[in-house]
Design a protein around this motif. Structure first.
Motif, PDB file in Angstrom:
ATOM      1  N   LYS A  26       9.581  -7.916  -1.285  1.00  0.00           N
ATOM      2  CA  LYS A  26       8.426  -8.131  -2.145  1.00  0.00           C
ATOM      3  C   LYS A  26       7.198  -7.392  -1.615  1.00  0.00           C
ATOM      4  N   PRO A  27       6.253  -7.062  -2.497  1.00  0.00           N
ATOM      5  CA  PRO A  27       5.002  -6.450  -2.046  1.00  0.00           C
ATOM      6  C   PRO A  27       4.269  -7.368  -1.068  1.00  0.00           C
ATOM      7  N   VAL A  43       0.832  -1.689   9.956  1.00  0.00           N
ATOM      8  CA  VAL A  43       2.193  -2.011  10.390  1.00  0.00           C
ATOM      9  C   VAL A  43       2.411  -1.423  11.784  1.00  0.00           C
ATOM     10  N   ASN A  44       2.885  -2.238  12.690  1.00  0.00           N
ATOM     11  CA  ASN A  44       3.058  -1.806  14.074  1.00  0.00           C
ATOM     12  C   ASN A  44       3.940  -0.568  14.166  1.00  0.00           C
ATOM     13  N   GLY A  45       3.448   0.435  14.907  1.00  0.00           N
ATOM     14  CA  GLY A  45       4.201   1.664  15.117  1.00  0.00           C
ATOM     15  C   GLY A  45       3.959   2.724  14.076  1.00  0.00           C
ATOM     16  N   CYS A  46       3.248   2.384  12.999  1.00  0.00           N
ATOM     17  CA  CYS A  46       2.969   3.367  11.959  1.00  0.00           C
ATOM     18  C   CYS A  46       1.615   4.016  12.221  1.00  0.00           C
ATOM     19  N   GLU A  47       1.584   5.324  12.169  1.00  0.00           N
ATOM     20  CA  GLU A  47       0.341   6.066  12.404  1.00  0.00           C
ATOM     21  C   GLU A  47      -0.199   6.708  11.123  1.00  0.00           C
ATOM     22  N   ASN A  48       0.397   6.368   9.992  1.00  0.00           N
ATOM     23  CA  ASN A  48      -0.079   6.944   8.736  1.00  0.00           C
ATOM     24  C   ASN A  48      -1.535   6.567   8.477  1.00  0.00           C
ATOM     25  N   GLN A  49      -2.293   7.513   7.974  1.00  0.00           N
ATOM     26  CA  GLN A  49      -3.702   7.293   7.683  1.00  0.00           C
ATOM     27  C   GLN A  49      -3.891   6.841   6.236  1.00  0.00           C
ATOM     28  N   ILE A  50      -4.844   5.959   6.036  1.00  0.00           N
ATOM     29  CA  ILE A  50      -5.144   5.422   4.711  1.00  0.00           C
ATOM     30  C   ILE A  50      -6.636   5.549   4.447  1.00  0.00           C
ATOM     31  N   ASN A  51      -7.012   5.402   3.203  1.00  0.00           N
ATOM     32  CA  ASN A  51      -8.428   5.349   2.861  1.00  0.00           C
ATOM     33  C   ASN A  51      -9.030   4.091   3.482  1.00  0.00           C
ATOM     34  N   ILE A  52     -10.152   4.216   4.138  1.00  0.00           N
ATOM     35  CA  ILE A  52     -10.740   3.083   4.849  1.00  0.00           C
ATOM     36  C   ILE A  52     -11.072   1.931   3.904  1.00  0.00           C
ATOM     37  N   ARG A  53     -11.227   2.238   2.625  1.00  0.00           N
ATOM     38  CA  ARG A  53     -11.549   1.185   1.658  1.00  0.00           C
ATOM     39  C   ARG A  53     -10.308   0.482   1.117  1.00  0.00           C
ATOM     40  N   ARG A  54      -9.119   0.892   1.579  1.00  0.00           N
ATOM     41  CA  ARG A  54      -7.880   0.228   1.151  1.00  0.00           C
ATOM     42  C   ARG A  54      -7.740  -1.070   1.932  1.00  0.00           C
ATOM     43  N   THR A  55      -8.128  -2.173   1.333  1.00  0.00           N
ATOM     44  CA  THR A  55      -8.176  -3.445   2.058  1.00  0.00           C
ATOM     45  C   THR A  55      -6.803  -3.980   2.432  1.00  0.00           C
ATOM     46  N   GLY A  57      -4.680  -2.390   4.015  1.00  0.00           N
ATOM     47  CA  GLY A  57      -4.393  -1.869   5.348  1.00  0.00           C
ATOM     48  C   GLY A  57      -3.011  -1.258   5.455  1.00  0.00           C
ATOM     49  N   LEU A  58      -2.357  -1.024   4.331  1.00  0.00           N
ATOM     50  CA  LEU A  58      -0.981  -0.541   4.322  1.00  0.00           C
ATOM     51  C   LEU A  58      -0.897   0.842   3.695  1.00  0.00           C
ATOM     52  N   CYS A  59      -0.101   1.702   4.313  1.00  0.00           N
ATOM     53  CA  CYS A  59       0.159   3.013   3.726  1.00  0.00           C
ATOM     54  C   CYS A  59       1.175   2.865   2.604  1.00  0.00           C
ATOM     55  N   ASP A  60       1.413   3.936   1.877  1.00  0.00           N
ATOM     56  CA  ASP A  60       2.345   3.883   0.752  1.00  0.00           C
ATOM     57  C   ASP A  60       3.770   3.550   1.194  1.00  0.00           C
ATOM     58  N   ASP A  61       4.113   3.858   2.448  1.00  0.00           N
ATOM     59  CA  ASP A  61       5.457   3.576   2.954  1.00  0.00           C
ATOM     60  C   ASP A  61       5.669   2.092   3.238  1.00  0.00           C
ATOM     61  N   GLU A  66       9.153  -5.426   4.921  1.00  0.00           N
ATOM     62  CA  GLU A  66      10.445  -4.875   5.342  1.00  0.00           C
ATOM     63  C   GLU A  66      11.424  -5.977   5.734  1.00  0.00           C
ATOM     64  N   HIS A  67      11.077  -7.203   5.340  1.00  0.00           N
ATOM     65  CA  HIS A  67      11.927  -8.361   5.623  1.00  0.00           C
ATOM     66  C   HIS A  67      11.973  -9.241   4.374  1.00  0.00           C
ATOM     67  N   ASP A  68      13.068  -9.975   4.221  1.00  0.00           N
ATOM     68  CA  ASP A  68      13.258 -10.804   3.038  1.00  0.00           C
ATOM     69  C   ASP A  68      14.095 -12.018   3.424  1.00  0.00           C
ATOM     70  N   LEU A  69      13.507 -13.203   3.328  1.00  0.00           N
ATOM     71  CA  LEU A  69      14.231 -14.423   3.670  1.00  0.00           C
ATOM     72  C   LEU A  69      15.108 -14.872   2.504  1.00  0.00           C
ATOM     73  N   LEU A  70      16.336 -15.229   2.824  1.00  0.00           N
ATOM     74  CA  LEU A  70      17.311 -15.671   1.834  1.00  0.00           C
ATOM     75  C   LEU A  70      17.914 -16.984   2.286  1.00  0.00           C
ATOM     76  N   LEU A  71      18.129 -17.909   1.346  1.00  0.00           N
ATOM     77  CA  LEU A  71      18.753 -19.186   1.680  1.00  0.00           C
ATOM     78  C   LEU A  71      20.211 -19.184   1.243  1.00  0.00           C
TER      79      LEU A  71
END
Length: 239
Positions: A26-27, A43-55, A57-61, A66-71
């Protein structure tokens, strides 16, 4: 990966596991750059740059978790399809009405102990970290919800084990209650941002996602005295 959690009751096993990137990711709704003071993806380990106004804090990648809990639900080792939130609520309501046992205190307590108390999956997995904050574990959260369930479905009371009809076959009432609690955890962690707003931003009013509140809203709609039949249309609340 987030550690798998297993809870057992009367030969049934409720398991919460992490599907990683093979799940229905999910997003990530958290505003990790809410101060708008950083140009690097949070995201830890990611060095991608983003627009400082992108609240976000996540790049497009990394827009999605990257995790999904399933019952998973098992009966004496056999994998059983998990009933939906609505299916469980309907079965419990039918059961409670025949016993003159109101479920509002039960769902209210589940809501109080779930909403805002379950960290998002990225925080749980350590993909995003927050200075000075160590997220509580899924195992601890589930244990706390089991205490809630046991208050209303005592493990030494035969009525708690009455088999109830669901779309997945007959399942004891207490097992359905355990399952519902586990589903709330998954929903809140996979979709919600209330924990981040409350714990990290210190402002719960910034919450934007319903998360686990969605299935609880279905119960609230079912019990409200509308004066008309709302059972079928109420299902649209959680779609």
């Amino acid at each position: 990966m987030i550690n798998t959690v297993n809870k057992s009751i009367s030969g049934w096993e409720i398991r919460i596991l992490d599907n990683g990137t093979t799940g229905r990711n999910k997003p990530n709704p958290n505003k990790l750059n809410f101060l708008s003071n950083d140009k690097t993806c949070k995201v830890n380990g990611c060095e991608n740059q983003i627009n400082i106004r992108r609240t976000s804090g996540l790049c497009d990648d990394h827009i999605e978790h990257e995790h999904d809990l399933l019952l998973e639900l098992r009966n004496h080792g056999n994998l059983i399809g998990v009933p939906s939130h609505q299916d469980i609520i309907d079965a419990l309501m039918d059961w409670s009405s025949s016993r003159n046992f109101g479920l509002l205190p039960f769902f209210s307590s589940l809501s109080f102990n779930t909403l805002g108390n379950v960290p998002d999956v990225s925080s749980l997995a350590g993909k995003t970290t927050h200075k000075g904050i160590t997220p509580i574990t899924i195992d601890f959260i589930f244990d706390e919800l089991i205490k809630v369930v046991n208050n209303f479905f005592p493990i030494n009371n035969n009525s708690s084990y009455q088999p109830l009809n669901t779309s997945r076959g007959e399942i004891p009432a207490i097992v359905l209650a355990f399952t519902f609690a586990g589903l709330l955890i998954c929903e809140e962690s996979n979709r919600g941002d209330r924990w981040f707003s409350r714990v990290i931003r210190k402002d719960e009013s910034r919450t934007t996602q319903l998360g686990a509140a969605m299935p609880i809203a279905y119960f609230a709609t079912r019990i409200f005295p509308w004066g008309v039949e709302m059972k079928n249309s109420a299902r649209n609340l959680t779609r």
